[in-house]
Design an enzyme around this catalytic site. Structure first.
Site, PDB file in Angstrom:
ATOM      1  N   GLU A 153       0.817  -1.199   0.000  1.00 58.65           N
ATOM      2  CA  GLU A 153       0.000   0.000   0.000  1.00 58.65           C
ATOM      3  C   GLU A 153       0.854   1.253   0.000  1.00 58.65           C
ATOM      4  OE1 GLU A 153      -2.272   0.095   3.622  1.00 58.65           O
ATOM      5  OE2 GLU A 153      -0.693   1.194   4.618  1.00 58.65           O
ATOM      6  N   CYS A 194       3.668   8.150   1.312  1.00 55.82           N
ATOM      7  CA  CYS A 194       4.296   7.149   2.157  1.00 55.82           C
ATOM      8  C   CYS A 194       4.285   5.846   1.366  1.00 55.82           C
ATOM      9  CB  CYS A 194       3.468   7.018   3.430  1.00 55.82           C
ATOM     10  SG  CYS A 194       4.042   5.682   4.462  1.00 55.82           S
ATOM     11  N   CYS A 230       6.528  -7.686   5.890  1.00 55.20           N
ATOM     12  CA  CYS A 230       7.796  -7.376   6.565  1.00 55.20           C
ATOM     13  C   CYS A 230       8.163  -8.563   7.444  1.00 55.20           C
ATOM     14  CB  CYS A 230       7.657  -6.114   7.423  1.00 55.20           C
ATOM     15  SG  CYS A 230       9.217  -5.652   8.255  1.00 55.20           S
ATOM     16  N   CYS A 247       7.740  -6.945  14.471  1.00 58.12           N
ATOM     17  CA  CYS A 247       7.401  -6.060  15.607  1.00 58.12           C
ATOM     18  C   CYS A 247       5.937  -6.325  15.993  1.00 58.12           C
ATOM     19  CB  CYS A 247       7.616  -4.598  15.232  1.00 58.12           C
ATOM     20  SG  CYS A 247       9.270  -4.284  14.586  1.00 58.12           S
ATOM     21  N   CYS A 276       2.808  -3.955  15.161  1.00 54.85           N
ATOM     22  CA  CYS A 276       2.673  -3.466  13.789  1.00 54.85           C
ATOM     23  C   CYS A 276       1.871  -4.449  12.939  1.00 54.85           C
ATOM     24  CB  CYS A 276       4.074  -3.267  13.210  1.00 54.85           C
ATOM     25  SG  CYS A 276       4.102  -3.004  11.435  1.00 54.85           S
ATOM     26  N   CYS A 280      -1.469   2.862  10.066  1.00 57.63           N
ATOM     27  CA  CYS A 280      -0.643   1.679  10.166  1.00 57.63           C
ATOM     28  C   CYS A 280      -1.045   0.613   9.221  1.00 57.63           C
ATOM     29  CB  CYS A 280      -0.588   1.220  11.589  1.00 57.63           C
ATOM     30  SG  CYS A 280       0.471   2.353  12.446  1.00 57.63           S
TER      31      CYS A 280
HETATM   32  N1  SAH Z   1      10.085  -0.842   8.877  1.00 57.03           N
HETATM   33  C1  SAH Z   1      10.413   0.508   9.020  1.00 57.03           C
HETATM   34  C2  SAH Z   1       9.540   1.442   8.211  1.00 57.03           C
HETATM   35  C3  SAH Z   1       8.101   1.121   8.137  1.00 57.03           C
HETATM   36  S1  SAH Z   1       7.223   1.253   9.652  1.00 57.03           S
HETATM   37  C4  SAH Z   1      10.417   0.891  10.481  1.00 57.03           C
HETATM   38  O1  SAH Z   1       9.953   0.122  11.303  1.00 57.03           O
HETATM   39  O2  SAH Z   1      10.935   1.954  10.783  1.00 57.03           O
HETATM   40  C5  SAH Z   1       7.092   3.049   9.804  1.00 57.03           C
HETATM   41  C6  SAH Z   1       6.867   3.519  11.217  1.00 57.03           C
HETATM   42  O3  SAH Z   1       5.570   3.170  11.694  1.00 57.03           O
HETATM   43  C7  SAH Z   1       7.847   2.919  12.187  1.00 57.03           C
HETATM   44  O4  SAH Z   1       8.327   3.933  13.044  1.00 57.03           O
HETATM   45  C8  SAH Z   1       6.997   1.939  12.935  1.00 57.03           C
HETATM   46  O5  SAH Z   1       7.531   1.641  14.179  1.00 57.03           O
HETATM   47  C9  SAH Z   1       5.681   2.651  13.005  1.00 57.03           C
HETATM   48  N2  SAH Z   1       4.535   1.793  13.308  1.00 57.03           N
HETATM   49  C10 SAH Z   1       4.310   0.529  12.901  1.00 57.03           C
HETATM   50  N3  SAH Z   1       3.163   0.077  13.400  1.00 57.03           N
HETATM   51  C11 SAH Z   1       2.644   1.062  14.150  1.00 57.03           C
HETATM   52  C12 SAH Z   1       1.463   1.204  14.932  1.00 57.03           C
HETATM   53  N4  SAH Z   1       0.592   0.209  15.044  1.00 57.03           N
HETATM   54  N5  SAH Z   1       1.248   2.379  15.546  1.00 57.03           N
HETATM   55  C13 SAH Z   1       2.132   3.401  15.429  1.00 57.03           C
HETATM   56  N6  SAH Z   1       3.245   3.326  14.718  1.00 57.03           N
HETATM   57  C14 SAH Z   1       3.515   2.175  14.089  1.00 57.03           C
HETATM   58 FE1  SF4 Z   2       8.509  -4.176   9.871  1.00 58.59          FE
HETATM   59 FE2  SF4 Z   2       6.434  -3.043  11.056  1.00 58.59          FE
HETATM   60 FE3  SF4 Z   2       8.654  -3.535  12.456  1.00 58.59          FE
HETATM   61 FE4  SF4 Z   2       8.656  -1.589  10.562  1.00 58.59          FE
HETATM   62  S1  SF4 Z   2       7.452  -1.627  12.450  1.00 58.59           S
HETATM   63  S2  SF4 Z   2      10.204  -3.180  10.909  1.00 58.59           S
HETATM   64  S3  SF4 Z   2       7.248  -2.509   9.054  1.00 58.59           S
HETATM   65  S4  SF4 Z   2       7.324  -5.078  11.531  1.00 58.59           S
END
Ligand code: SAH
Ligand code: SF4
Length: 434
Positions: free
Chosen positions: A127, A140, A147, A151, A154, A378
């Site tokens: 997306e 974005c 991924c 995490c 996420c 997100c």
């Molecule tokens: N993988 C990379 C870039 C994509 S995620 C990274 O993790 O940096 C982009 C941002 O969104 C990251 O800072 C991530 O921690 C944040 N993010 C992911 N899921 C989220 C959520 N549920 N609420 C708020 N921020 C979130």
């Molecule tokens: Fe991957 Fe989501 Fe962690 Fe970014 S925040 S590294 S997209 S799992």
């Protein structure tokens, strides 16, 4: 969709199954390679393709200008009147194949935010989100379909990795956004794309070659590339230290955002599992090296999770780590996902956290909640049960002037993630870097 890895081998070589014969573990089928597109190629390589088709080399520049300067869509062949009719088909097939088909488009914020879920030729989902502000416009983008970093807060991480995106699949998300803005398909009249944040699905530095090639293509002027300012580009990483160091040496003055989310290893090990490989101190050392080499302020991303990482003691610990550094903190109220029970910090907790950081002299911003209504924060679009997503879609039809070719509706419940941003407002719930 099942997470797909091309092949898996033990780090020490092929795994033995006990027969003494080395076996190669093919866990799942090999990801299909996307069709070659001009954005995957250097200008010279494109010219060679034209010559291989029996055309003069400059035809490749003509096609590249249509794509990068005139922002012509792959199927608008009639607009390319400078290409001889008999050469048009072969040239476009070789240089401008359609890579992404919109699977679903949602808009909100009075039409100023638009999220598109895309389907690749081999069925992977990703997306991108376009956000319009009074003074800038940001897209974005995703760097991977899914991924693999896991995490737990996420949506993308909960779904695993499908595959890396190609350079052109990344660039295409940006060119599409530039086209949408130029053609006034977003509210607010004609706009110019100024910012790109790699905060959609995926870990950009885990797809290093394609991402750095995409950055070069976005910066190079037409016909080589799109001609955006490097200052408007932000790469967000979970903290892949060797790749952060390598990026610092690329001569690409883009902004680096580091997703920290906790100042201590104990908690970060849980929130960001790759921390067990590269802990906080190593990640920050690489970040400061990046700031020193590029002269650019690093953005420290911190999702505030109620009762988990939002206590004032952690604000203090974070301030101690960042004190005197070329950095600022970007707090992201957590965008809750279905796969976890964590919630965003309560407003009072958030305010106390911000106050403590600022008292300690740390530049701090809080992302706005742009796009939350459509999970543009997100990226939960594809993660949502299809029924809910369809209801949302019905409630918020895209006002687009341009018909969105209907691909098959997204049938899977695959998480697509969000974006975030470093300093403006973005997908991951809010702010996006200027
Ligand atoms: N993988 C990379 C870039 C994509 S995620 C990274 O993790 O940096 C982009 C941002 O969104 C990251 O800072 C991530 O921690 C944040 N993010 C992911 N899921 C989220 C959520 N549920 N609420 C708020 N921020 C979130
Ligand atoms: Fe991957 Fe989501 Fe962690 Fe970014 S925040 S590294 S997209 S799992």
């Amino acid at each position: 969709m099942t997470p797909m890895t091309a092949e898996s081998e033990s780090p020490d070589g092929p795994v033995s199954a006990g027969t003494g014969r080395p076996v190669r573990l093919s866990l799942t089928r090999r990801a299909a390679r996307p069709a070659r597109h001009l954005a995957d190629l250097s200008r010279d390589e494109r010219r060679q393709v034209a010559v291989s088709l029996g055309q003069p080399a400059f035809r490749a520049d003509q096609v590249s200008r249509h794509y990068f300067a005139r922002l012509v869509d792959a199927d608008e062949t009639d607009a390319m009147t400078d290409l001889p009719e008999d050469a048009r088909g072969p040239l476009l097939e070789a240089l401008l194949p359609r890579l992404l088909v919109p699977a679903r488009t949602l808009s909100c914020d009075d039409g100023l935010t638009r999220k598109t879920a895309w389907r690749t030729a081999d069925g992977a989902l990703l997306e991108s989100v376009i956000m319009r502000y009074p003074d800038r416009a940001t897209v974005c983008v995703s760097s991977q379909a899914g991924c693999g970093m896991g995490c737990p807060f996420c949506a993308t991480g909960q779904g695993g990795l499908t595959r890396n995106l190609s350079t052109a699949e990344i660039v295409e998300q940006v060119v599409h956004a530039a086209r949408v803005l130029r053609r006034r398909e977003l509210a607010g009249g004609e706009g110019r794309l100024s910012n790109v944040v790699f905060m959609g699905m995926g870990e950009p530095l885990a797809n290093y070659t394609a991402v750095t090639a995409a950055l070069r293509r976005l910066i190079a002027p037409p016909p080589e590339g799109l001609g955006l300012s490097a200052r408007g580009l932000t790469v967000s990483t979970v903290g892949l230290v060797p790749a952060m160091r390598r990026l610092a040496g690329e001569g690409l003055p883009v902004t680096l955002a580091v997703s920290l989310h906790a100042p201590d290893d104990e908690l970060r090990d849980e929130l960001v599992p790759i921390n067990t490989r590269w802990p906080v101190a190593e990640v920050l050392a690489a970040a400061w090296e990046y700031a020193e080499v590029t002269g650019r302020r690093v953005s420290i991303e911190y999702a505030l999770i109620d009762g988990v990482n939002d206590d004032v003691a952690r604000a203090d610990a974070l301030a101690t780590l960042l004190s005197g550094r070329l950095a600022h903190v970007n707090l992201i109220p957590l965008n809750p996902t279905e796969g976890s029970s964590w919630q965003a910090s309560a407003p009072a907790g958030q305010r106390a956290f911000v106050r403590r950081l600022r008292e300690r002299g740390i530049a701090t911003t809080v992302r706005d909640t742009r796009g939350r209504e459509i999970a543009a924060a997100c990226g939960q679009l594809a993660a949502e049960p299809a029924g809910r997503a369809r209801r949302l879609e019905a409630a918020k039809p895209v006002e687009a002037a341009k018909p969105v070719e209907a691909a098959k509706p997204v049938e899977s419940a695959k998480p697509v993630e969000a974006a975030g941003a470093a300093s403006g407002s973005s997908a991951h719930g809010s702010r996006v870097l200027r």
